[in-house]
Design a protein around this motif. Structure first.
Motif, PDB file in Angstrom:
ATOM      1  N   THR A  43       0.845  -1.194   0.000  1.00 37.33           N
ATOM      2  CA  THR A  43       0.000   0.000   0.000  1.00 37.33           C
ATOM      3  C   THR A  43       0.879   1.243   0.000  1.00 37.33           C
ATOM      4  OG1 THR A  43      -0.124  -0.082   2.410  1.00 37.33           O
ATOM      5  CG2 THR A  43      -1.918  -1.132   1.181  1.00 37.33           C
ATOM      6  N   ASN A  44       0.304   2.388  -0.386  1.00 40.90           N
ATOM      7  CA  ASN A  44       1.075   3.635  -0.458  1.00 40.90           C
ATOM      8  C   ASN A  44       1.632   4.058   0.896  1.00 40.90           C
ATOM      9  OD1 ASN A  44       0.943   4.094  -3.202  1.00 40.90           O
ATOM     10  ND2 ASN A  44      -1.025   5.143  -3.082  1.00 40.90           N
ATOM     11  N   ASP A  45       0.939   3.726   1.972  1.00 39.68           N
ATOM     12  CA  ASP A  45       1.438   4.100   3.296  1.00 39.68           C
ATOM     13  C   ASP A  45       2.411   3.063   3.863  1.00 39.68           C
ATOM     14  OD1 ASP A  45      -0.300   2.060   3.796  1.00 39.68           O
ATOM     15  OD2 ASP A  45      -1.569   3.166   5.216  1.00 39.68           O
ATOM     16  N   LEU A  46       2.742   2.049   3.091  1.00 39.97           N
ATOM     17  CA  LEU A  46       3.703   0.995   3.438  1.00 39.97           C
ATOM     18  C   LEU A  46       3.303   0.233   4.695  1.00 39.97           C
ATOM     19  CD1 LEU A  46       7.054   2.906   2.759  1.00 39.97           C
ATOM     20  CD2 LEU A  46       5.770   1.477   1.190  1.00 39.97           C
ATOM     21  N   GLN A  47       2.019   0.117   4.974  1.00 43.94           N
ATOM     22  CA  GLN A  47       1.537  -0.584   6.159  1.00 43.94           C
ATOM     23  C   GLN A  47       1.264  -2.063   5.884  1.00 43.94           C
ATOM     24  OE1 GLN A  47       1.020   0.749   9.374  1.00 43.94           O
ATOM     25  NE2 GLN A  47       2.220   2.417   8.499  1.00 43.94           N
ATOM     26  N   ILE A  48       0.790  -2.383   4.688  1.00 49.59           N
ATOM     27  CA  ILE A  48       0.398  -3.755   4.370  1.00 49.59           C
ATOM     28  C   ILE A  48       1.071  -4.189   3.069  1.00 49.59           C
ATOM     29  CG2 ILE A  48      -1.544  -5.278   3.804  1.00 49.59           C
ATOM     30  CD1 ILE A  48      -3.319  -3.371   5.435  1.00 49.59           C
ATOM     31  N   ALA A  49       1.600  -5.396   3.095  1.00 48.95           N
ATOM     32  CA  ALA A  49       2.182  -5.998   1.891  1.00 48.95           C
ATOM     33  C   ALA A  49       1.406  -7.273   1.580  1.00 48.95           C
ATOM     34  CB  ALA A  49       3.653  -6.293   2.096  1.00 48.95           C
ATOM     35  N   LYS A  50       0.769  -7.298   0.414  1.00 46.89           N
ATOM     36  CA  LYS A  50       0.049  -8.499  -0.016  1.00 46.89           C
ATOM     37  C   LYS A  50       1.023  -9.332  -0.847  1.00 46.89           C
ATOM     38  CE  LYS A  50      -4.513  -6.453   0.031  1.00 46.89           C
ATOM     39  NZ  LYS A  50      -5.737  -6.166  -0.721  1.00 46.89           N
ATOM     40  N   LYS A  87      16.527  -6.942   6.575  1.00 51.69           N
ATOM     41  CA  LYS A  87      17.203  -6.812   5.277  1.00 51.69           C
ATOM     42  C   LYS A  87      16.790  -5.559   4.522  1.00 51.69           C
ATOM     43  CE  LYS A  87      18.225 -11.640   4.656  1.00 51.69           C
ATOM     44  NZ  LYS A  87      18.192 -12.801   3.803  1.00 51.69           N
ATOM     45  N   ALA A  88      15.575  -5.080   4.738  1.00 54.06           N
ATOM     46  CA  ALA A  88      15.093  -3.924   3.992  1.00 54.06           C
ATOM     47  C   ALA A  88      15.516  -2.619   4.646  1.00 54.06           C
ATOM     48  CB  ALA A  88      13.578  -3.968   3.866  1.00 54.06           C
ATOM     49  N   GLY A  89      15.766  -2.617   5.938  1.00 57.06           N
ATOM     50  CA  GLY A  89      16.171  -1.399   6.620  1.00 57.06           C
ATOM     51  C   GLY A  89      15.046  -0.379   6.725  1.00 57.06           C
ATOM     52  N   LEU A  90      13.823  -0.850   6.835  1.00 59.92           N
ATOM     53  CA  LEU A  90      12.675   0.046   6.938  1.00 59.92           C
ATOM     54  C   LEU A  90      12.410   0.381   8.405  1.00 59.92           C
ATOM     55  CD1 LEU A  90      10.265  -1.759   4.456  1.00 59.92           C
ATOM     56  CD2 LEU A  90      11.561   0.316   4.022  1.00 59.92           C
ATOM     57  N   ARG A  91      11.948   1.598   8.657  1.00 63.39           N
ATOM     58  CA  ARG A  91      11.598   1.998  10.020  1.00 63.39           C
ATOM     59  C   ARG A  91      10.375   1.213  10.492  1.00 63.39           C
ATOM     60  NH1 ARG A  91       9.135   7.579  11.645  1.00 63.39           N
ATOM     61  NH2 ARG A  91       8.456   7.317   9.528  1.00 63.39           N
ATOM     62  N   LEU A  92       9.413   1.016   9.596  1.00 64.17           N
ATOM     63  CA  LEU A  92       8.214   0.254   9.908  1.00 64.17           C
ATOM     64  C   LEU A  92       8.092  -0.857   8.870  1.00 64.17           C
ATOM     65  CD1 LEU A  92       5.557  -0.083  11.502  1.00 64.17           C
ATOM     66  CD2 LEU A  92       4.502   1.397   9.816  1.00 64.17           C
ATOM     67  N   THR A  93       8.092  -2.088   9.324  1.00 65.59           N
ATOM     68  CA  THR A  93       7.970  -3.220   8.414  1.00 65.59           C
ATOM     69  C   THR A  93       6.487  -3.495   8.158  1.00 65.59           C
ATOM     70  OG1 THR A  93       9.968  -4.164   9.387  1.00 65.59           O
ATOM     71  CG2 THR A  93       8.607  -5.622   8.052  1.00 65.59           C
ATOM     72  N   PRO A  94       6.084  -3.618   6.893  1.00 63.03           N
ATOM     73  CA  PRO A  94       4.666  -3.848   6.589  1.00 63.03           C
ATOM     74  C   PRO A  94       4.190  -5.208   7.095  1.00 63.03           C
ATOM     75  CG  PRO A  94       5.934  -3.406   4.575  1.00 63.03           C
ATOM     76  CD  PRO A  94       6.897  -3.489   5.688  1.00 63.03           C
ATOM     77  N   GLN A  95       2.907  -5.284   7.402  1.00 60.67           N
ATOM     78  CA  GLN A  95       2.294  -6.569   7.736  1.00 60.67           C
ATOM     79  C   GLN A  95       2.222  -7.402   6.460  1.00 60.67           C
ATOM     80  OE1 GLN A  95      -1.569  -5.944   9.344  1.00 60.67           O
ATOM     81  NE2 GLN A  95      -0.822  -5.214  11.324  1.00 60.67           N
ATOM     82  N   LEU A  96       2.447  -8.679   6.591  1.00 59.67           N
ATOM     83  CA  LEU A  96       2.432  -9.569   5.429  1.00 59.67           C
ATOM     84  C   LEU A  96       1.099 -10.303   5.380  1.00 59.67           C
ATOM     85  CD1 LEU A  96       6.004 -11.120   5.685  1.00 59.67           C
ATOM     86  CD2 LEU A  96       5.293  -9.124   4.380  1.00 59.67           C
ATOM     87  N   GLN A  97       0.461 -10.266   4.219  1.00 58.29           N
ATOM     88  CA  GLN A  97      -0.759 -11.026   3.974  1.00 58.29           C
ATOM     89  C   GLN A  97      -0.485 -11.942   2.781  1.00 58.29           C
ATOM     90  OE1 GLN A  97      -3.891  -8.213   3.185  1.00 58.29           O
ATOM     91  NE2 GLN A  97      -4.058  -7.585   5.324  1.00 58.29           N
ATOM     92  N   PHE A  98      -0.611 -13.235   3.007  1.00 58.35           N
ATOM     93  CA  PHE A  98      -0.346 -14.202   1.942  1.00 58.35           C
ATOM     94  C   PHE A  98      -1.642 -14.554   1.236  1.00 58.35           C
ATOM     95  CE2 PHE A  98       3.283 -14.717   4.737  1.00 58.35           C
ATOM     96  CZ  PHE A  98       4.318 -14.703   3.822  1.00 58.35           C
ATOM     97  N   ILE A  99      -1.650 -14.399  -0.099  1.00 57.11           N
ATOM     98  CA  ILE A  99      -2.835 -14.632  -0.920  1.00 57.11           C
ATOM     99  C   ILE A  99      -2.442 -15.591  -2.041  1.00 57.11           C
ATOM    100  CG2 ILE A  99      -4.559 -13.554  -2.412  1.00 57.11           C
ATOM    101  CD1 ILE A  99      -3.980 -10.933  -0.816  1.00 57.11           C
TER     102      ILE A  99
END
Length: 194
Positions: A43-50, A87-99
């Motif tokens: 998502t644009n806010d980097l909160q969720i990664a599908k 590994k990504a070095g992100l301040r906030l790691t997105p939640q992972l949703q597996f589809i």
């Protein structure tokens, strides 16, 4: 909403690489042996990664293998998220949703439909080899095949024009002598001369 900005696309590509490599190197789960990560959308806010995945299963056992792989991915979700964060070095790691990605299975259905269509085309081609025309193979007449006594429209017109006398025809095609004869007949009738 899927990410449309360039940063979200970069993070999605990074997450896809990290999860795909971690499944082989870090997670030694046999249930994930034939799992492939096909796409990641953030998502644009980097909160969720599908995370879209598919599995190449054995014939007749696809449903069971898919269910076990889904359980394994859900169990490894926290570990994969921490690997992505480190590994990504992100301040906030997105939640992972597996589809589960349905596109490859739909592609197999399309391939089956194309195979049936190809088989029908081959059958039609074989039928054409022995087919015969109901009438002539080429029912249209061609100019080079005409008989000598056949005329086209231009020849008939030229023949008709040659039969007419030149002094009978005026520029508009009405015979001059015919008009003069009609006028004389009308005058004779009016005067009674015959």
């Amino acid at each position: 909403m899927a990410g449309t900005n360039p940063r979200a696309a970069r993070v999605a590509a990074l997450i896809q690489r990290v999860i795909a490599s971690s499944m082989e190197a870090q997670l030694h789960d046999k249930r994930l042996a034939s799992v492939t990560i096909t796409d990641v959308r953030v998502t644009n806010d980097l909160q969720i990664a599908k995370v879209y995945w598919t599995q190449l299963g054995h014939d007749g056992r696809e449903q069971g293998e898919r269910k076990r792989a889904k359980q394994a991915l859900d169990q490894a979700k926290g570990r994969l998220r921490s690997l992505v964060g480190s590994k990504a070095g992100l301040r906030l790691t997105p939640q992972l949703q597996f589809i589960y990605d349905e596109v490859p299975s739909e592609a197999h259905e399309i391939e089956d439909i194309l195979a049936v269509a190809h088989k029908r085309d081959e059958e039609i081609a074989k039928a054409r080899e022995t087919a015969q025309y109901a009438g002539d193979a080429d029912p249209y007449k061609h100019p080079e095949e005409r008989d000598a006594d056949e005329f086209d429209d231009d020849d008939e017109y030229d023949e008709y024009a040659d039969d007419l006398d030149d002094d009978d025809v005026e520029g508009n095609g009405i015979g001059v002598e015919t008009l003069e004869d009609d006028a004389e007949n009308a005058t004779d009738e009016a005067t009674g001369d015959r």
